[in-house]
Motif scaffolding. Structure first.
Motif, PDB file in Angstrom:
ATOM      1  N   PRO A  80       0.829  -1.213   0.000  1.00  0.00           N
ATOM      2  CA  PRO A  80       0.000   0.000   0.000  1.00  0.00           C
ATOM      3  C   PRO A  80       0.861   1.260   0.000  1.00  0.00           C
ATOM      4  O   PRO A  80       2.025   1.236   0.404  1.00  0.00           O
ATOM      5  N   ARG A  90      -0.207   4.013   1.642  1.00  0.00           N
ATOM      6  CA  ARG A  90      -0.417   4.598   2.971  1.00  0.00           C
ATOM      7  C   ARG A  90      -0.790   3.494   3.949  1.00  0.00           C
ATOM      8  O   ARG A  90      -1.441   2.522   3.587  1.00  0.00           O
ATOM      9  N   ASN A  91      -0.382   3.656   5.209  1.00  0.00           N
ATOM     10  CA  ASN A  91      -0.705   2.664   6.230  1.00  0.00           C
ATOM     11  C   ASN A  91      -2.098   2.926   6.808  1.00  0.00           C
ATOM     12  O   ASN A  91      -2.809   3.826   6.356  1.00  0.00           O
ATOM     13  N   ALA A  92      -2.475   2.166   7.816  1.00  0.00           N
ATOM     14  CA  ALA A  92      -3.810   2.276   8.414  1.00  0.00           C
ATOM     15  C   ALA A  92      -4.072   3.648   9.029  1.00  0.00           C
ATOM     16  O   ALA A  92      -5.212   4.099   9.100  1.00  0.00           O
ATOM     17  N   LYS A  93      -3.016   4.329   9.452  1.00  0.00           N
ATOM     18  CA  LYS A  93      -3.159   5.652  10.043  1.00  0.00           C
ATOM     19  C   LYS A  93      -3.204   6.761   8.993  1.00  0.00           C
ATOM     20  O   LYS A  93      -3.347   7.927   9.334  1.00  0.00           O
ATOM     21  N   GLY A  94      -3.039   6.388   7.717  1.00  0.00           N
ATOM     22  CA  GLY A  94      -3.045   7.376   6.650  1.00  0.00           C
ATOM     23  C   GLY A  94      -1.687   7.990   6.378  1.00  0.00           C
ATOM     24  O   GLY A  94      -1.552   8.898   5.569  1.00  0.00           O
ATOM     25  N   GLU A  95      -0.649   7.469   7.039  1.00  0.00           N
ATOM     26  CA  GLU A  95       0.704   7.974   6.841  1.00  0.00           C
ATOM     27  C   GLU A  95       1.331   7.287   5.635  1.00  0.00           C
ATOM     28  O   GLU A  95       1.040   6.121   5.365  1.00  0.00           O
ATOM     29  N   THR A  97       3.760   5.122   3.411  1.00  0.00           N
ATOM     30  CA  THR A  97       4.644   3.990   3.677  1.00  0.00           C
ATOM     31  C   THR A  97       6.019   4.282   3.094  1.00  0.00           C
ATOM     32  O   THR A  97       6.213   5.251   2.362  1.00  0.00           O
TER      33      THR A  97
END
Length: 95
Positions: free
Chosen positions: A54, A56-61, A63
């Motif tokens: 992905p 972006r990670n689960a926090k929206g940051e 990768t």
């Protein structure tokens, strides 16, 4: 996994990280090519655009994948794919 001290916060490896990798593996990593029609840039962008991870990670940051793409001048996997194709096309037209 790369040690944190060898990672560039904005993506990829820092100079110390490249030097460490080259020393330990006998490789010859070079710094990112951020602009222009360098074939190495086109190759990197095409390879990274095909990665399954992905952006972006689960926090929206972002990768590490997205950070690396940005270090090479692309804003997303789709943008990297387009830029790689355009660079390759221009290089082939030059002969």
């Amino acid at each position: 996994m790369v040690a944190k001290k060898h990672q560039n916060p904005s993506g990829g490896l820092n100079a110390a990280g490249r030097a460490h990798f080259n020393r330990t593996t006998g490789s010859n990593l070079k710094a990112p090519v951020k602009s222009g029609d360098n074939p190495r840039r086109a190759s990197f962008l095409a390879r990274m655009a095909g990665n399954s991870g992905p952006e972006r990670n689960a926090k929206g940051e972002p990768t590490r994948l997205l950070l690396s793409l940005k270090a090479w001048g692309a804003s997303s996997k789709a943008d990297a794919r387009k830029k790689a194709a355009a660079i390759t096309k221009r290089n082939k037209a030059r002969g």
